[in-house]
Design a protein around this motif. Structure first.
Motif, PDB file in Angstrom:
ATOM      1  N   GLU A   1       0.636  -0.928   0.017  1.00 20.12           N
ATOM      2  CA  GLU A   1      -0.478   0.167  -0.446  1.00 20.12           C
ATOM      3  C   GLU A   1       0.968   1.072   0.358  1.00 20.12           C
ATOM      4  O   GLU A   1       1.970   1.497   0.458  1.00 20.12           O
ATOM      5  N   VAL A   2       0.073   2.834   0.068  1.00 16.92           N
ATOM      6  CA  VAL A   2       0.812   3.745   0.072  1.00 16.92           C
ATOM      7  C   VAL A   2      -0.676   4.637   0.692  1.00 16.92           C
ATOM      8  O   VAL A   2      -1.441   4.665   0.050  1.00 16.92           O
ATOM      9  N   VAL A   3       0.109   5.596   1.516  1.00 20.52           N
ATOM     10  CA  VAL A   3      -0.765   6.697   2.116  1.00 20.52           C
ATOM     11  C   VAL A   3      -0.013   7.288   1.353  1.00 20.52           C
ATOM     12  O   VAL A   3       1.117   7.533   1.843  1.00 20.52           O
ATOM     13  N   VAL A   4      -0.885   7.818   0.671  1.00 23.55           N
ATOM     14  CA  VAL A   4      -0.516   9.540   0.339  1.00 23.55           C
ATOM     15  C   VAL A   4      -1.320  10.778   0.803  1.00 23.55           C
ATOM     16  O   VAL A   4      -2.629  10.760   1.219  1.00 23.55           O
ATOM     17  N   ALA A   5      -0.985  12.147   0.955  1.00 24.78           N
ATOM     18  CA  ALA A   5      -0.998  13.770   1.144  1.00 24.78           C
ATOM     19  C   ALA A   5      -2.288  13.834   0.405  1.00 24.78           C
ATOM     20  O   ALA A   5      -1.626  13.932  -1.168  1.00 24.78           O
TER      21      ALA A   5
END
Lengths: 138, 138, 138
Positions: free
Chosen positions: C100-104
């Motif tokens: 996964e990635v979490v992006v602002a």
């Protein structure tokens, strides 16, 4: 819901290095006035990393040796990416160490285990590069 | 916005092991009454991991062999970190498997693919260690 | 607080491949009307990855060679997981590249560095598989 955004700048004088940024992240949380929420901390460059581990120089030496073994810088020509560049290995090292961390904020503090510390991991340094801090919560 | 926090404790009897914690995380979501949001699940120790993969014993055996090949425990003296310690390899294994997962919560449930399961990955066990669960949403 | 959820479907015609999904994620953000928040993008399958790196074909070739070296597909029988299956290596490759990635999200846009692009990484393709996009913010 409150949100907060800040960029942190780094200029690591060597090709590779690890910088403890924990207190800078805690300062961002304090500036945000968020008591309960999440903080995302990510490298904005694809040859760098943000990760959480121990602040111990022997371990950092071991990481450097280990990453160089898994994804060696030399021979530079061994990577197809290295046309006019020499940083393909840095793109690999960053995948091992990770782009980002998400950390809980509880009662206005980084909600951490005893030895957790946040690091900026540089794999292609000698230039200015950025880390993004984004906080959401209330 | 609602927030929820809980620590889960584990004591894996061997040096390395994988524990399926999916139902414990779902219980946290139910306790939080959050219907839509995110749950962060992270190891609070830097020689352990939280990751998502398959609950299949053959695969877990393969992971153990594979991680031991990439970051061998022996020779202990091969790591500079191992001065009065013997867990440098665990710090490497945890970087491969990852510190944390962030999972979507939808309609009060873990929003998962068919085979996704959450695991606590222990690489330096035989002692009590913690996982943090932080939920935000509404 | 706003939330948004969408599944993206992929069918990579080869066993392995990388698909740039950045514009699809930006479209989700636009659909969500979230101006400030976080977007989680995760593979819903445990033999696939979502990661952020460079959109450069030489690098993607290097990743493929490198991952095959760290976690080779052959010999298939070398993995205990491969009983009636042949994708154990894909479960390893996905751990290296990440789930996964979490992006602002800032001012309604992916808050990105110059070269950051989001990819779906397939390690066991030739079939339909899903990515989950979950947005929270306001």
């Amino acid at each position: 819901m409150k949100t907060f955004r800040k960029e942190l700048w780094f200029n690591v004088p060597s090709r590779r290095g690890f910088v403890n940024i924990t207190s800078q992240i805690q300062n961002c949380i304090s500036e945000s006035y968020v008591q309960e929420g999440l903080v995302l901390v990510n490298a904005m460059h694809i040859t760098a990393s943000v990760f959480i581990n121990d602040d111990e120089s022997g371990l950092h030496h071991d990481y450097d040796i280990w990453l160089e073994k898994i994804a060696p810088h030399e021979p530079v020509a061994g990577y197809r990416h290295n046309v006019g560049e020499d940083n393909a290995d840095a793109h690999m090292k960053r995948q091992i160490m990770g782009r980002e961390v998400v950390v809980a904020i509880t009662q206005g503090e980084l909600d951490f285990g005893t030895w957790e510390q946040i690091f900026y991991g540089e794999f292609d340094g000698k230039r200015k590069k950025r880390v993004l801090v984004k906080i959401i919560g209330e």
